[in-house]
Write a protein that holds these residues in place. Structure first.
Motif, mmCIF file in Angstrom:
data_model
loop_
_atom_site.group_PDB
_atom_site.id
_atom_site.type_symbol
_atom_site.label_atom_id
_atom_site.label_comp_id
_atom_site.label_asym_id
_atom_site.label_seq_id
_atom_site.Cartn_x
_atom_site.Cartn_y
_atom_site.Cartn_z
ATOM 1 N N SER A 1 0.832 -1.198 0.000
ATOM 2 C CA SER A 1 0.000 0.000 0.000
ATOM 3 C C SER A 1 0.872 1.255 0.000
ATOM 4 C CB SER A 1 -0.918 -0.012 1.227
ATOM 5 O OG SER A 1 -1.781 1.104 1.222
ATOM 6 N N HIS A 2 1.979 1.207 0.721
ATOM 7 C CA HIS A 2 2.934 2.330 0.711
ATOM 8 C C HIS A 2 3.545 2.502 -0.683
ATOM 9 C CE1 HIS A 2 6.115 5.053 1.933
ATOM 10 N NE2 HIS A 2 7.016 4.222 1.424
ATOM 11 N N VAL A 3 3.881 1.376 -1.326
ATOM 12 C CA VAL A 3 4.397 1.441 -2.696
ATOM 13 C C VAL A 3 3.406 2.162 -3.603
ATOM 14 C CG1 VAL A 3 4.934 0.053 -4.742
ATOM 15 C CG2 VAL A 3 5.871 -0.600 -2.520
ATOM 16 N N ALA A 4 2.122 1.849 -3.442
ATOM 17 C CA ALA A 4 1.101 2.487 -4.283
ATOM 18 C C ALA A 4 1.094 3.997 -4.075
ATOM 19 C CB ALA A 4 -0.275 1.896 -3.967
ATOM 20 N N ARG A 5 1.217 4.439 -2.819
ATOM 21 C CA ARG A 5 1.215 5.890 -2.560
ATOM 22 C C ARG A 5 2.417 6.573 -3.201
ATOM 23 N NH1 ARG A 5 -0.375 3.937 2.506
ATOM 24 N NH2 ARG A 5 1.720 4.230 3.387
ATOM 25 N N VAL A 6 3.589 5.950 -3.076
ATOM 26 C CA VAL A 6 4.795 6.544 -3.649
ATOM 27 C C VAL A 6 4.696 6.596 -5.172
ATOM 28 C CG1 VAL A 6 7.276 6.226 -3.971
ATOM 29 C CG2 VAL A 6 6.252 5.867 -1.715
ATOM 30 N N GLN A 7 4.247 5.498 -5.769
ATOM 31 C CA GLN A 7 4.148 5.448 -7.221
ATOM 32 C C GLN A 7 3.085 6.410 -7.745
ATOM 33 O OE1 GLN A 7 6.150 3.690 -9.389
ATOM 34 N NE2 GLN A 7 7.359 3.341 -7.530
ATOM 35 N N HIS A 8 2.037 6.606 -6.974
ATOM 36 C CA HIS A 8 1.020 7.576 -7.388
ATOM 37 C C HIS A 8 1.614 8.977 -7.463
ATOM 38 C CE1 HIS A 8 -2.635 9.811 -7.771
ATOM 39 N NE2 HIS A 8 -2.572 10.307 -6.551
ATOM 40 N N ALA A 9 2.435 9.329 -6.472
ATOM 41 C CA ALA A 9 3.075 10.645 -6.499
ATOM 42 C C ALA A 9 4.006 10.778 -7.701
ATOM 43 C CB ALA A 9 3.851 10.864 -5.192
ATOM 44 N N LEU A 10 4.761 9.725 -7.995
ATOM 45 C CA LEU A 10 5.624 9.746 -9.170
ATOM 46 C C LEU A 10 4.802 9.865 -10.452
ATOM 47 C CD1 LEU A 10 8.225 6.977 -8.241
ATOM 48 C CD2 LEU A 10 8.635 9.443 -8.376
ATOM 49 N N ALA A 11 3.682 9.153 -10.484
ATOM 50 C CA ALA A 11 2.832 9.188 -11.681
ATOM 51 C C ALA A 11 2.284 10.582 -11.929
ATOM 52 C CB ALA A 11 1.691 8.186 -11.539
ATOM 53 N N GLU A 12 1.934 11.298 -10.852
ATOM 54 C CA GLU A 12 1.420 12.653 -11.008
ATOM 55 C C GLU A 12 2.482 13.566 -11.629
ATOM 56 O OE1 GLU A 12 -1.770 14.020 -10.066
ATOM 57 O OE2 GLU A 12 -2.176 11.874 -10.236
ATOM 58 N N ASP A 13 3.716 13.434 -11.148
ATOM 59 C CA ASP A 13 4.812 14.238 -11.698
ATOM 60 C C ASP A 13 5.072 13.863 -13.155
ATOM 61 O OD1 ASP A 13 7.260 16.017 -11.439
ATOM 62 O OD2 ASP A 13 8.211 14.094 -11.894
ATOM 63 N N LEU A 14 5.049 12.561 -13.424
ATOM 64 C CA LEU A 14 5.317 12.098 -14.784
ATOM 65 C C LEU A 14 4.220 12.552 -15.749
ATOM 66 C CD1 LEU A 14 7.534 10.474 -16.132
ATOM 67 C CD2 LEU A 14 6.190 8.402 -15.753
ATOM 68 N N ALA A 15 2.974 12.591 -15.256
ATOM 69 C CA ALA A 15 1.863 13.025 -16.107
ATOM 70 C C ALA A 15 2.054 14.482 -16.548
ATOM 71 C CB ALA A 15 0.540 12.860 -15.369
ATOM 72 N N THR A 16 2.544 15.310 -15.642
ATOM 73 C CA THR A 16 2.799 16.714 -15.988
ATOM 74 C C THR A 16 3.869 16.823 -17.071
ATOM 75 O OG1 THR A 16 2.192 17.402 -13.749
ATOM 76 C CG2 THR A 16 3.489 18.953 -15.066
ATOM 77 N N ARG A 17 4.937 16.050 -16.899
ATOM 78 C CA ARG A 17 6.014 16.065 -17.896
ATOM 79 C C ARG A 17 5.533 15.488 -19.228
ATOM 80 N NH1 ARG A 17 10.439 12.691 -15.144
ATOM 81 N NH2 ARG A 17 11.549 13.126 -17.108
ATOM 82 N N ALA A 18 4.693 14.453 -19.164
ATOM 83 C CA ALA A 18 4.198 13.835 -20.394
ATOM 84 C C ALA A 18 3.300 14.786 -21.177
ATOM 85 C CB ALA A 18 3.443 12.551 -20.064
ATOM 86 N N ALA A 19 2.518 15.591 -20.466
ATOM 87 C CA ALA A 19 1.647 16.546 -21.152
ATOM 88 C C ALA A 19 2.468 17.538 -21.967
ATOM 89 C CB ALA A 19 0.783 17.279 -20.128
#
Length: 453
Positions: A216-234
């Motif tokens: 569950s902790h892994v999911a929280r960390v990866q979600h934060a990374l995904a949010e940052d990556l989504a901004t860069r991908a846009a």
């Protein structure tokens, strides 16, 4: 433990956005615990608390389960809506995925604007999701697993129990003497999640008791990374997309860092309402793009989405059955659906012809003389000049008079007779090449160009 779940939900509800509250209610252990605990909260009832039960009609017991859900809700004084869906068995996505799509479509239709649809996923569900995503080669977006809140059908999906262990929900059921429905499919090892839950998870917990909390902790960390990556991908998508054709520049996309190629492709496809390839499919696509000669057309089908490359650009479309060569139809000027997902209309969409024209599929070897041309040209040459990809050419209709005299090849070439005919009506044909939601939006832009130019 009898009050722990209600206390947790009271705290989560206070943090949740305002709006009517609905609960996806299967009658299973988890949704029973969620719905019953919410029914004990006045603040939940103040949000017009209601349950939604979806009957997929896939099992003989489904009618009995629906009746049992009605009985539960009567006991808990909570309104219930029964939703019956038809699950296609030939969707190409698999029965489990088709059932999920039908279920969420039914739930979406009954969620009020701005409402919350509560789902009973708990910490172990989250951990299972992380493991399954990991085994499928997911990146940060997938490993971020389920979110507490996610936009859905004009409202939001709400998962208030993602940090709660399964034991908390089961303890609630025991404390109140609730005997839920047990669907045997949930323990069928033929399903990936059921196999993980019944065969793998007990072994993990035996050796790593904190596995669920850790994942569950892994999911929280990866979600934060995904949010940052989504901004860069846009930002990266803006650099590689060809806005004139809504395609990706293959060379520019392949030159992106590994961490950006995946989200850029997924974002582009999602904006078009299309399915993104999985890891193995994406790797196959990249290999094909890197090795294909310029005159080749690499193609990859991912369920209902088709990706093709041509002249250095990547195209994405919904899959469509091939056009039959003997196809024809009458056209009175109204928007006309064509085989292969194409569509034909007029720039003046309120105009109708005095006598219907004939439209038909083109044939091999046909030629056409454009207005102001001194000689005929092959249709293939006209398609090449208009930059029409090979797979879209069969969808392009030949427009004729009722007597069979050619007027136009879609909107890419007008004959002299066709130019006079449409000029007299102060309009011209518009051909949409593939199934896409942006059809009418393209008409205004098309008004600035001329067919045959």
């Amino acid at each position: 433990m009898s009050h722990e779940l209600t206390a947790l939900l009271a705290m989560q509800l206070a943090r949740a956005p305002q709006g009517p509250l609905r609960v996806a209610f299967s009658g299973g252990p988890d949704s029973c615990a969620l719905l019953h605990a919410l029914s004990l909260l006045p603040q939940a009832r103040a949000r017009d608390l209601r349950a939604l039960h979806v009957d997929h009609g896939l099992r003989a017991e489904s009618a009995r389960w629906a009746a049992q859900c009605l009985d539960f809700c009567a006991q808990w004084r909570t309104p219930l809506e029964l939703l019956t869906v038809r699950v296609p068995r030939d969707s190409g996505a698999g029965l489990e995925a088709a059932a999920r799509a039908a279920r969420y479509a039914a739930l979406a239709a009954r969620l009020p604007a701005g409402g919350l649809l509560a789902l009973a996923h708990h910490r172990e569900d989250q951990a299972e999701t992380v493991l399954l995503k990991l085994l499928r080669g997911a990146g940060p977006e997938g490993l971020g697993a389920m979110r507490t809140l996610r936009g859905f059908a004009g409202g939001q999906l709400w998962r208030p129990l993602l940090e709660a262990p399964r034991a908390l929900l089961r303890g609630h059921l025991e404390a109140y003497g609730i005997v839920p429905i047990e669907d045997p499919a949930n323990r069928d090892p033929a399903h990936a999640r059921s196999y993980l839950r019944t065969q793998v998870w007990p072994l993990l917990q035996r050796h790593w008791p904190e596995a669920a909390a850790s994942l569950s902790h892994v999911a929280r960390v990866q979600h934060a990374l995904a949010e940052d990556l989504a901004t860069r991908a846009a930002h990266a998508l803006q650099e590689v997309v060809r806005t004139d054709t809504d395609t990706l520049d293959c060379t520019a996309w392949l030159a992106l860092p590994d961490a950006l190629r995946v989200p850029v492709l997924a974002r582009w496809l999602r904006m078009r309402g299309l399915r993104a390839p999985d890891g193995a499919q994406r790797a196959a696509l990249e290999r094909a793009l890197r090795s294909a000669a310029r005159d080749r057309v690499p193609e990859l089908r991912c369920a209902d989405t088709v990706l093709r490359a041509w002249r250095g650009r990547l195209y994405a479309e919904p899959w469509q059955a091939p056009v039959t060569p003997d196809w024809s139809a009458e056209w009175n000027g109204a928007a006309l659906a064509l085989p292969g997902g194409a569509r034909l209309a007029l720039l003046r969409d309120d105009l109708r012809f005095a006598l219907p024209l004939r439209v038909r599929a083109t044939r091999a070897g046909e030629r056409l003389r454009r207005a102001n041309d001194t000689h005929t040209r092959s249709l293939g040459a006209l398609f090449q000049q208009a930059d029409v990809p090979p797979w879209q050419r069969a969808r392009c209709p030949l427009i004729e008079t009722p007597q069979g005299e050619p007027l136009a090849l879609g909107d890419i070439a007008l004959t002299a007779r066709g130019a006079n005919f449409f000029a007299a009506l102060e309009t011209r044909p518009l051909w949409r090449r593939c199934a896409a939601p942006e059809w009418r939006e393209g008409i205004a832009a098309a008004a600035t160009t001329r067919a045959g130019d």
